[in-house]
Design an enzyme around this catalytic site. Sequence first.
Site, PDB file in Angstrom:
ATOM      1  CE  LYS A 157      42.851  22.708  47.643  1.00  0.00           C
ATOM      2  NZ  LYS A 157      41.871  23.822  47.447  1.00  0.00           N
TER       3      LYS A 157
ATOM      4  CD  GLU B 115      37.426  38.125  42.307  1.00  0.00           C
ATOM      5  OE1 GLU B 115      37.906  37.372  43.173  1.00  0.00           O
ATOM      6  OE2 GLU B 115      37.901  38.220  41.144  1.00  0.00           O
TER       7      GLU B 115
ATOM      8  NE  ARG C 188      41.839  40.043  41.641  1.00  0.00           N
ATOM      9  CZ  ARG C 188      42.356  38.873  41.303  1.00  0.00           C
ATOM     10  NH1 ARG C 188      41.827  37.769  41.786  1.00  0.00           N
ATOM     11  NH2 ARG C 188      43.369  38.790  40.497  1.00  0.00           N
TER      12      ARG C 188
END
Length: 643
Positions: free
Chosen positions: A287, A376, A404
């Site tokens: 990244k 979640e 969610r």
Amino acid sequence: MEITPGPLLTTINSPADLKHLSREQLHQVCNELRQYIIDVVSVHGGHFAASLGVVELTVALHYIYNTPYDQLVWDVGHQAYGHKIITGRREEFHTNRKYHGLSGFPKRSESEYDTFGVGHSSTSISAALGMAMAAKYKGENRKSVAVIGDGSLTAGLAFEGMNHAGVADSDVLIILNDNCMSIDPNVGALKEYLTDITTSHTYNRLKDDIWKALGKLPIGKNFTREMASKLEHSIKGFVNKSSNLFEALKLRYFGPIDGHNITKLVDTLQDLKNIPGPKLLHVITTKGKGYALAEKEQTLWHAPGLFDKITGEIYKKKFDTPQPPKYQDVFGHTIIELAEKNDKIFGVTPAMPSGSSLKFMMDKMPDRAFDVGICEQHAVTLSAGMATQGMRVFCNIYSSFMQRAYDQVVHDVAIQKLPVVLVLDRAGLVGEDGPTHHGAYDIAYMRCIPNMVISAPMNESELRNLMYTAQLDSMDWPFVIRYPRGQGVMPEWKTPFEEIPVGKGRKIKDGQDVAILTIGHPGNFATTAIRELKMDGLNPAHYDMRFVKPLDEALLHEVFSRYDKVVTVEDGTVTGGFGSAILEFMAEHNYKAEVKILGIPDRIVEHGTPKELYNECHYDAQAIAETVRSMMKGKITVTQLLG
């Protein structure tokens, strides 16, 4: 400032142009694409490190596959800047995330190359599989590719998609972009599992040696590949037992390979394109690749804002006077204060320790604050489980991400009446992230659930006091605290704790003719509007209700007994939200009044700065003032008569 792309990138207006280049030229294209992303984002802002990490993968995918006929699905989508630039949006890219400009995420209405709209994680495998199954049914030779990060792979939906893909007999390729990061560093057993695969030098060396050796045999290519596959499968269990997870799901596993070697990527994707059925390619990337500071501090450079690309200085606004803190930081520091006095307090967040500022507690109290990954549903039920044992858990989830975990809120928290504190960060309009991230619906979807307390602070002191109230032993209900992204209004925010009686609002200002009822931070918009209206001789009252559920009925009886004109203001949807609750109260008690509801309209609100969106949705200070003037039009007030 004019930003000029490199000479090869200038010629690429679609993937068709990319295909005209030789493989040797792809190295230059990648360099130019990476530099162009750096140039534009440094000046105009946006997500940064994620797109730099997939430059080579993006180029290779569009070079090998026939997009948009072949379906390419990005997970989350904050890594899709290179994809946007290659697919005809280079000239518009400077408008990325700006009001009326390009979306910061793939968006179906924006381009035919954006096959699936995203913004939340872990949807790509299910979506790509659905496309592959439809193509098979229609008899189309259409390829489907899902690109998913190792962070997104932790969510249950990703496993559900892989579980089905393995038995669906559809031509789908899952590319696992493994960089050991989501926004913050990845956590959990899956991270350790992927590390085992990537660091098994014995397995990877043997596998490569077998493929090379068999490729030299003077026999048919198909035979050698089949033989290599069988031998590869046999050594996996012997050398590296953990590598069997994907194949246990009946996905043919390939890799891991270097995600920054464009030649290797092109060759591998070309091979995989010709292999039917469900398969997974494991790609190792960095990244922030190509920008040293982003490679070193990947969380900081996920979305750094504007910066000097030469020095790496991230520009921050400078102020002459102390500024209010972000609400998230008030939460992060306050939970530590409370936890130091109450050993039952825990903190939980699904992959947002920096965004929610729970990282402060994780650093100071690592045994009492947890990042559970992009999970979640698990975060809510984990909190519920701890609550059954007498713990006071502050479960901090962005408002749009809480959608969610809705079933868990109902089934695991509310029905059992467990005192979990559900902290909803980023409530209301969040700005440039747009409709996938706006916290528009939580008031409406929470207030219809029994056994819920729903609150919103108008300022930092109120947030502290609501948190203090929620953790008291006397509070035995699920307790929602919602607050917006960004700064509050109190530079001197660290006030003493005070208990707020549940369901009790406050009258901020008395007035005449019109009452303004607010919930949460927009109460500050009303305060500004009232100052402006005073110049017109208008004197509305202002009530900060604090709680959507239960409502302060005593305060509302006062309002509807005294005022025949009422304005409600909220940073949530007007359909089923705070204003709707006020109308329900009015109808139940047979009051008659003219009521105007200001808030997020019943439509999808696109991206822009919060200020631009508050204005568009007509609930900023100016809109409140205009609404009061309109309601009072033609009516002479006592203040005006007295001059």
